[in-house]
Structure formats: structure tokens, C-alpha cells
Design a protein around this motif. Structure first.
Motif, PDB file in Angstrom:
ATOM      1  N   UNK A   1      79.322  -2.657 -15.586  1.00 21.26           N
ATOM      2  CA  UNK A   1      79.371  -3.903 -16.352  1.00 21.26           C
ATOM      3  C   UNK A   1      79.359  -5.099 -15.420  1.00 21.26           C
ATOM      4  N   UNK A   2      78.616  -6.128 -15.814  1.00 21.54           N
ATOM      5  CA  UNK A   2      78.680  -7.420 -15.133  1.00 21.54           C
ATOM      6  C   UNK A   2      79.769  -8.286 -15.737  1.00 21.54           C
TER       7      UNK A   2
ATOM      8  N   UNK B   1      66.194  -6.733 -22.129  1.00 18.38           N
ATOM      9  CA  UNK B   1      67.402  -7.543 -21.973  1.00 18.38           C
ATOM     10  C   UNK B   1      67.957  -7.405 -20.556  1.00 18.38           C
ATOM     11  N   UNK B   2      68.701  -8.406 -20.109  1.00 23.30           N
ATOM     12  CA  UNK B   2      69.121  -8.469 -18.715  1.00 23.30           C
ATOM     13  C   UNK B   2      70.644  -8.394 -18.582  1.00 23.30           C
ATOM     14  N   UNK B   3      71.083  -8.006 -17.379  1.00 20.45           N
ATOM     15  CA  UNK B   3      72.495  -7.852 -17.043  1.00 20.45           C
ATOM     16  C   UNK B   3      73.148  -6.795 -17.946  1.00 20.45           C
ATOM     17  N   UNK B   4      74.459  -6.630 -17.826  1.00 15.48           N
ATOM     18  CA  UNK B   4      75.205  -5.694 -18.682  1.00 15.48           C
ATOM     19  C   UNK B   4      76.517  -6.367 -19.092  1.00 15.48           C
TER      20      UNK B   4
ATOM     21  N   UNK C   1      79.302 -19.125 -14.493  1.00 18.86           N
ATOM     22  CA  UNK C   1      80.124 -19.269 -13.287  1.00 18.86           C
ATOM     23  C   UNK C   1      79.907 -18.122 -12.321  1.00 18.86           C
ATOM     24  N   UNK C   2      79.422 -16.988 -12.837  1.00 16.06           N
ATOM     25  CA  UNK C   2      79.240 -15.776 -12.021  1.00 16.06           C
ATOM     26  C   UNK C   2      77.763 -15.491 -11.778  1.00 16.06           C
ATOM     27  N   UNK C   3      76.916 -16.446 -12.095  1.00 19.67           N
ATOM     28  CA  UNK C   3      75.488 -16.264 -11.877  1.00 19.67           C
ATOM     29  C   UNK C   3      74.841 -15.321 -12.865  1.00 19.67           C
ATOM     30  N   UNK C   4      75.497 -15.115 -14.011  1.00 17.03           N
ATOM     31  CA  UNK C   4      74.958 -14.247 -15.060  1.00 17.03           C
ATOM     32  C   UNK C   4      74.279 -15.146 -16.086  1.00 17.03           C
ATOM     33  N   UNK C   5      72.973 -15.199 -16.030  1.00 19.38           N
ATOM     34  CA  UNK C   5      72.221 -16.123 -16.876  1.00 19.38           C
ATOM     35  C   UNK C   5      71.153 -15.378 -17.670  1.00 19.38           C
TER      36      UNK C   5
ATOM     37  N   UNK D   1      80.611 -20.531 -25.438  1.00 24.56           N
ATOM     38  CA  UNK D   1      81.753 -20.260 -24.556  1.00 24.56           C
ATOM     39  C   UNK D   1      81.513 -19.081 -23.613  1.00 24.56           C
ATOM     40  N   UNK D   2      80.902 -18.000 -24.109  1.00 28.30           N
ATOM     41  CA  UNK D   2      80.630 -16.854 -23.238  1.00 28.30           C
ATOM     42  C   UNK D   2      79.564 -17.206 -22.209  1.00 28.30           C
ATOM     43  N   UNK D   3      78.512 -17.875 -22.639  1.00 25.88           N
ATOM     44  CA  UNK D   3      77.456 -18.255 -21.693  1.00 25.88           C
ATOM     45  C   UNK D   3      78.003 -19.168 -20.594  1.00 25.88           C
ATOM     46  N   UNK D   4      78.900 -20.067 -20.959  1.00 26.96           N
ATOM     47  CA  UNK D   4      79.494 -20.970 -19.955  1.00 26.96           C
ATOM     48  C   UNK D   4      80.315 -20.183 -18.934  1.00 26.96           C
ATOM     49  N   UNK D   5      81.060 -19.202 -19.419  1.00 28.37           N
ATOM     50  CA  UNK D   5      81.852 -18.363 -18.506  1.00 28.37           C
ATOM     51  C   UNK D   5      80.941 -17.560 -17.604  1.00 28.37           C
TER      52      UNK D   5
END
Length: 348
Positions: free
Chosen positions: A226-227, A166-169, A344-348, A337-341
């Protein structure tokens, strides 16, 4: 070192080789702790109640081991420090394991179980699998305190750690909802369903009944890499506590995470409100205060967000906590909704 065990029981367990979970990759952990399967170092952080310090943050709730094996079966054994039981969740959830294996690119349920006769009992998760390599995701008990986990496989098979898939935090914190109360097996909380659905790494600090906007939790979250942070913190406090504690709670986290998105969730509708007028009134007061405080916070801080989960009606186990289906509805309601937010920060 592999330990070979020759096991005989009423279930006629096969001969197995065991590998310690300490040798495998552990994911969804907030931070380093002296005890591998604890979530918070309570020596470093003060202001906890005895229950929070000795019990809640010692649960490995949300943590998972990831590994690969070419075995045709997977068994397990758990060494408990304290095995717990609950009135509104099965033992498989409170003290057992749930195994997912990647199939056609998706994490697919493979089996779950828990010791039935004695705490030291070896138990089956899956057998009769086809040959070849399998990527495995093993969720740990939600409400028990664990010292060690051992993975049992067919002798001569390998069990090897793999990188975190899994990616990001994206860190989650909150009430018993976030902890995973009333789920059928580890892996079915809305957070962990969200993880498998999105591919995001979701360290989780669910603290059933105790997410009341305390500074102790805020300091832990502030120090947690945390990201993004997602917060279910309006489900436990009453209206007065939300009024008095919200601003300082957010301030403490924001001081260490100045720019990341902090996403608050409104509490869900509790079905105990249907006929209990006192419950209905107090729930609405809490919701109203949370709505007002969030409007104020979003005016001050452009990186604060507010979303509204929906666990559906008629899906609770006890009038409050959703079933697996309810948590699925919750996950689906917040997923986009979380994915859309985050986008905006390049967290995909």
C-alpha cells in the motif's frame, strides 16, 4: 481457448464467443489468494470467525476485470460458488456485474445485469455499440462467492487484457459502508466512485458488520502492499471496543508500514438516531471515543490523519446505509481531503 456458444432463450440471445475472466487483468485485489476472486488467504491468516473465513473475504467486492474489445455487444456468464441475496440491496449488486467503458477519457456507465432465471444464465450488459476499440471496466458481485466469469462478444471480435488503468495503491478497509451495502449495482460504493473520480487504484477490504479493529484485519493490512491506507473502522465497534483495540490495531499496521499515510474516517451520522434514544446515546459515545483516540494518535504519529465523511441527510435505504446518492456525497466529502493528504507524499 475461446468457446463458441449458440444460445437461444426468450430474450433471443445472439451467437456469442466467450472468454474467461481468468485471462483478463484483475484489479482492486488486496493480495494473492488460492482462489482468484477471494480477497484474503484465510489459511495464511488465523483468528477469523467461520462467517468471515467462509463468506466475507470470499466476496470479490470491489474487484474488477479490465479489458478491451471491438465487439458491438458485451454479455456475461457467472459460475457461482455461492449466490447470495440481501434484503437492502438488489440482486444486481449482490450477485451481478456492472460494466463501465471509457468515453472521452472518463469511465462511463454502460450496463449492468445479473442472472434472472437460473444461475448459469447468460445475460446482456450492453449491445448495439459503434464499431471500434472499447476499454472496459467490469465490476464483480459485491456479496456473492464467484468461481468464474465469462465475457461474451460477437464472434470474431477480440477480448484482450489491458494494463491496470489506475495508479498507486490506496487501500480501503472498513464496514458494510466500505463493502458497498445497499448500492444499486457493483461500482457504486463510495470507494469505487472515488476510484473513477481520481484515477487511483483502490484495493478494498470491506467486511460488512465485522470491521471492529480486530488484530486479524490489522495483520492482513500490514501485509498488504500500500502507498496509503484509508480506514472506516469506527462504524462497527462500540465505544468500549474502540477504547480497547484502537492503539494495538494501529500499531500492528504501522510496524509493517512505517511511513505511509494512514487516514482514518469518522463514522457517518445514522438516521436511526433521530428518535431512538438508546441508538443516539451509543452512537455519540462511539464518536466521542473515536475523536479522543484520534487526537492522541495524531500527536504521536505525524503520518496519521482523521477526516469526516458526510453522506447527506435523507439518503439512506434502511436508516443506516446510504443509497447511491448518499455514497456519492460521501465520496465527494472525502475526495479532496484525501487528495490533499496524498499530495504531501507525492501520490498524485
Amino acid at each position: 481457448m475461446l468457446v463458441v456458444a449458440f444460445l437461444q432463450s426468450k430474450a433471443e440471445l445472439p451467437t456469442l464467443e466467450f472468454t474467461s475472466g481468468h485471462k483478463l487483468t484483475l484489479i482492486n485485489k488486496l493480495m494473492d489468494t488460492p482462489r482468484r476472486y477471494a480477497r484474503v488467504d484465510t489459511v495464511k491468516y488465523g483468528d477469523f470467525t467461520d462467517f468471515q473465513r467462509k463468506e466475507l473475504v470470499q466476496h470479490p467486492a470491489g474487484m474488477a476485470l479490465v479489458f478491451e474489445t471491438n465487439s458491438d455487444c458485451v454479455y456475461a456468464n457467472i459460475d457461482y460458488i455461492k449466490r447470495n441475496h440481501d434484503i437492502n440491496a438488489p440482486d444486481i449488486s449482490t450477485s451481478g456485474l456492472a460494466l463501465y467503458i471509457k468515453k472521452d477519457g472518463k469511465w462511463t456507465f454502460a450496463g449492468d445485469n445479473t442472472p434472472r432465471l437460473t444461475d448459469s444464465e447468460t445475460f446482456e450488459l450492453v449491445r448495439n455499440m459503434k464499431s471500434g476499440n472499447k476499454e472496459c471496466l467490469l465490476y464483480l458481485p459485491m456479496f456473492s462467492i464467484v468461481d468464474s466469469v465469462y465475457i461474451g462478444v460477437t464472434p470474431g471480435s477480440y477480448v484482450r487484457p489491458i494494463d491496470n488503468p489506475f495508479r498507486h495503491r490506496v487501500v480501503f478497509h472498513g464496514s458494510s459502508f466500505t463493502h458497498g451495502a445497499s448500492i444499486s449495482h457493483p461500482g457504486m460504493s463510495y470507494v469505487l466512485q472515488f476510484q473513477r473520480a481520481t484515477g487511483l487504484h483502490t484495493p478494498v477490504l470491506g467486511v460488512g458488520g465485522n470491521a471492529q479493529l480486530q488484530q486479524s484485519w490489522a495483520r492482513v493490512l500490514a501485509d498488504t502492499p500500500a502507498d496509503a491506507i484509508v480506514l472506516d473502522v469506527f462504524s462497527n465497534p462500540d465505544a468500549r471496543q474502540v477504547e480497547e483495540r484502537f492503539d494495538s490495531f494501529l500499531k500492528t499496521i504501522r510496524e509493517k508500514h512505517p511511513d505511509i499515510p494512514i487516514i482514518f474516517m469518522q463514522t457517518i451520522y445514522r438516521e436511526t438516531r433521530h428518535f431512538d434514544t438508546c441508538s443516539d446515546r451509543s452512537e455519540q459515545e462511539r464518536i466521542d471515543v473515536a475523536e479522543r483516540k484520534m487526537k492522541e494518535a495524531m500527536k504521536r504519529d505525524r503520518n496519521v490523519y482523521f477526516i469526516h465523511p458526510d453522506a447527506g441527510m435523507g439518503t439512506t435505504c434502511d436508516g443506516t446505509h446510504p443509497s447511491d446518492l448518499g455514497y456519492y456525497f460521501w465520496m465527494q466529502s472525502i475526495r479532496q481531503p484525501i487528495l490533499d493528504i496524498l499530495a504531501k507524499y507525492g501520490i498524485n
